[in-house]
Design a protein around this motif. Structure first.
Motif, PDB file in Angstrom:
ATOM      1  N   ALA A  21      32.648  42.061  20.827  1.00 13.63           N
ATOM      2  CA  ALA A  21      33.447  43.266  20.038  1.00 13.63           C
ATOM      3  C   ALA A  21      33.703  42.733  18.778  1.00 13.63           C
ATOM      4  N   THR A  22      34.464  41.537  18.786  1.00 14.76           N
ATOM      5  CA  THR A  22      35.075  41.377  17.319  1.00 14.76           C
ATOM      6  C   THR A  22      34.065  40.830  16.918  1.00 14.76           C
ATOM      7  N   LEU A  23      32.790  40.088  17.006  1.00 17.76           N
ATOM      8  CA  LEU A  23      31.862  39.720  15.823  1.00 17.76           C
ATOM      9  C   LEU A  23      31.010  41.061  15.478  1.00 17.76           C
ATOM     10  N   GLY A  24      31.257  42.403  16.362  1.00 13.65           N
ATOM     11  CA  GLY A  24      30.790  43.841  16.114  1.00 13.65           C
ATOM     12  C   GLY A  24      31.370  44.053  15.224  1.00 13.65           C
ATOM     13  N   SER A  25      32.478  44.118  15.234  1.00 11.96           N
ATOM     14  CA  SER A  25      33.392  44.716  14.550  1.00 11.96           C
ATOM     15  C   SER A  25      33.305  43.986  12.751  1.00 11.96           C
ATOM     16  N   LEU A  26      32.980  42.760  12.830  1.00 19.87           N
ATOM     17  CA  LEU A  26      33.147  42.283  11.635  1.00 19.87           C
ATOM     18  C   LEU A  26      31.981  42.483  10.975  1.00 19.87           C
ATOM     19  N   TYR A  27      30.453  42.705  11.836  1.00 18.91           N
ATOM     20  CA  TYR A  27      29.830  42.794  10.932  1.00 18.91           C
ATOM     21  C   TYR A  27      29.408  44.650  10.798  1.00 18.91           C
ATOM     22  N   LEU A  28      29.709  45.471  11.762  1.00 17.94           N
ATOM     23  CA  LEU A  28      29.722  46.490  10.839  1.00 17.94           C
ATOM     24  C   LEU A  28      30.389  46.721  10.091  1.00 17.94           C
ATOM     25  N   TYR A  82      42.276  57.137  22.627  1.00 20.63           N
ATOM     26  CA  TYR A  82      42.846  58.199  22.144  1.00 20.63           C
ATOM     27  C   TYR A  82      41.273  58.607  21.342  1.00 20.63           C
ATOM     28  N   HIS A  83      41.437  56.925  20.156  1.00 19.24           N
ATOM     29  CA  HIS A  83      40.602  57.606  18.491  1.00 19.24           C
ATOM     30  C   HIS A  83      39.153  57.993  19.123  1.00 19.24           C
ATOM     31  N   TYR A  84      38.656  57.292  20.351  1.00 15.47           N
ATOM     32  CA  TYR A  84      37.176  58.184  20.712  1.00 15.47           C
ATOM     33  C   TYR A  84      37.624  59.948  21.347  1.00 15.47           C
ATOM     34  N   ALA A  85      38.863  60.024  21.568  1.00 18.00           N
ATOM     35  CA  ALA A  85      39.127  61.751  22.010  1.00 18.00           C
ATOM     36  C   ALA A  85      39.236  62.370  20.544  1.00 18.00           C
ATOM     37  N   MET A  86      39.802  61.795  19.704  1.00 12.04           N
ATOM     38  CA  MET A  86      40.025  62.616  18.203  1.00 12.04           C
ATOM     39  C   MET A  86      38.807  62.582  17.590  1.00 12.04           C
ATOM     40  N   TYR A 108      30.689  56.442  11.550  1.00 16.07           N
ATOM     41  CA  TYR A 108      29.861  55.509  11.304  1.00 16.07           C
ATOM     42  C   TYR A 108      27.753  55.426  12.046  1.00 16.07           C
ATOM     43  N   LEU A 109      28.750  55.622  13.540  1.00 15.46           N
ATOM     44  CA  LEU A 109      27.479  55.186  14.710  1.00 15.46           C
ATOM     45  C   LEU A 109      27.924  56.695  15.379  1.00 15.46           C
ATOM     46  N   ASN A 110      27.047  56.708  15.885  1.00 12.52           N
ATOM     47  CA  ASN A 110      26.238  57.926  16.778  1.00 12.52           C
ATOM     48  C   ASN A 110      25.443  57.866  17.005  1.00 12.52           C
ATOM     49  N   TRP A 111      25.167  56.773  18.239  1.00 11.65           N
ATOM     50  CA  TRP A 111      23.621  56.905  19.547  1.00 11.65           C
ATOM     51  C   TRP A 111      23.774  57.610  20.850  1.00 11.65           C
ATOM     52  N   PHE A 112      22.692  58.732  20.337  1.00 11.57           N
ATOM     53  CA  PHE A 112      22.586  59.573  21.730  1.00 11.57           C
ATOM     54  C   PHE A 112      24.023  60.420  22.019  1.00 11.57           C
ATOM     55  N   HIS A 113      24.153  60.971  20.853  1.00 10.05           N
ATOM     56  CA  HIS A 113      25.519  61.735  20.645  1.00 10.05           C
ATOM     57  C   HIS A 113      26.744  62.063  21.003  1.00 10.05           C
ATOM     58  N   PHE A 114      26.665  60.019  21.993  1.00 11.51           N
ATOM     59  CA  PHE A 114      28.095  59.658  22.405  1.00 11.51           C
ATOM     60  C   PHE A 114      29.021  58.505  22.220  1.00 11.51           C
ATOM     61  N   ILE A 115      27.866  57.663  21.255  1.00  8.36           N
ATOM     62  CA  ILE A 115      27.857  56.311  22.077  1.00  8.36           C
ATOM     63  C   ILE A 115      28.697  55.855  19.974  1.00  8.36           C
ATOM     64  N   THR A 116      29.777  56.099  20.266  1.00  8.06           N
ATOM     65  CA  THR A 116      30.645  55.779  18.770  1.00  8.06           C
ATOM     66  C   THR A 116      31.280  54.490  18.922  1.00  8.06           C
ATOM     67  N   ILE A 117      31.961  53.852  17.414  1.00  9.61           N
ATOM     68  CA  ILE A 117      32.346  52.470  17.646  1.00  9.61           C
ATOM     69  C   ILE A 117      33.867  52.417  18.406  1.00  9.61           C
ATOM     70  N   PRO A 118      34.333  54.213  18.880  1.00  8.84           N
ATOM     71  CA  PRO A 118      35.795  53.262  19.598  1.00  8.84           C
ATOM     72  C   PRO A 118      35.075  53.349  20.841  1.00  8.84           C
ATOM     73  N   LEU A 119      34.021  54.002  21.293  1.00 11.21           N
ATOM     74  CA  LEU A 119      33.515  53.544  22.382  1.00 11.21           C
ATOM     75  C   LEU A 119      33.027  52.318  23.381  1.00 11.21           C
ATOM     76  N   ALA A 124      34.647  47.411  25.846  1.00  8.63           N
ATOM     77  CA  ALA A 124      35.267  46.287  25.923  1.00  8.63           C
ATOM     78  C   ALA A 124      36.647  45.502  26.284  1.00  8.63           C
ATOM     79  N   PHE A 125      37.496  46.653  26.017  1.00  6.07           N
ATOM     80  CA  PHE A 125      39.095  46.664  26.479  1.00  6.07           C
ATOM     81  C   PHE A 125      38.942  46.907  28.236  1.00  6.07           C
ATOM     82  N   LEU A 126      37.458  48.132  28.630  1.00  5.82           N
ATOM     83  CA  LEU A 126      38.280  48.474  29.894  1.00  5.82           C
ATOM     84  C   LEU A 126      37.511  46.802  30.846  1.00  5.82           C
ATOM     85  N   LEU A 127      36.268  45.765  30.100  1.00  4.22           N
ATOM     86  CA  LEU A 127      35.948  45.043  30.857  1.00  4.22           C
ATOM     87  C   LEU A 127      36.603  44.348  30.877  1.00  4.22           C
ATOM     88  N   ILE A 128      37.773  43.654  29.567  1.00  7.58           N
ATOM     89  CA  ILE A 128      38.457  42.249  29.908  1.00  7.58           C
ATOM     90  C   ILE A 128      39.786  42.971  30.424  1.00  7.58           C
TER      91      ILE A 128
END
Length: 146
Positions: A21-28, A82-86, A108-119, A124-128
């Motif tokens: 998640a950290t490397l992904g956010s830094l990449y983006l 909350y961010h995803y809900a917004m 910025y990302l909206n893959w398949f109309h539901f996968i966004t950066i907050p999702l 990642a937070f739920l897995l942790i």
């Protein structure tokens, strides 16, 4: 699989999720030049330390790290949700809440109309959080706090 190996794999999974998640956010933000909004910054503030904390715990085989990782990941998951809900619920996106220079409703990302950066951050937070709960249950087997 013995208990020690199970705990080590669980801790490694949590650390790998935080690192990804950290490397992904830094990449983006640094490579793709997507500027993070305020809620993204809050999620980063909670995710980035998890890489270090979980990494040190993995190196030291400190399986009581859940004491620190569970609150950080739990709060991060709430902010991500909350961010995803917004982004996905029109009533929340038009609430008029100021989110800084970059709108929190931007996709910025909206893959398949539901996968966004907050999702992705939420997952990642739920897995942790799940890994931290597993470590907590392993530590508390036998009915007392170790």
């Amino acid at each position: 699989m013995n208990q020690e190996t199970k705990k080590e794999y669980t801790l490694f999974t949590a650390w790998a999720a935080a690192l990804t998640a950290t490397l992904g956010s830094l990449y983006l933000s640094e490579v793709m030049k997507y500027e993070p909004c305020t809620l993204c910054w809050y999620q980063r503030i909670l995710m980035y330390p998890l890489v270090i904390v979980l990494g040190v715990a993995l190196f030291r085989k400190d399986y009581r790290i859940y004491v620190y990782s569970l609150p950080l990941a739990g709060i991060g998951a709430c902010i991500s949700l909350y961010h995803y809900a917004m982004q996905k619920i029109p009533a929340l996106s038009q609430s008029g809440l100021a989110c800084g220079r970059i709108p929190c409703t931007g996709d910025y990302l909206n893959w398949f109309h539901f996968i966004t950066i907050p999702l992705l951050a939420l997952l990642a937070f739920l897995l942790i959080t799940g890994c931290s709960v597993i470590l907590m249950r392993e530590a508390n087997k036998g009915g007392y706090y170790r």
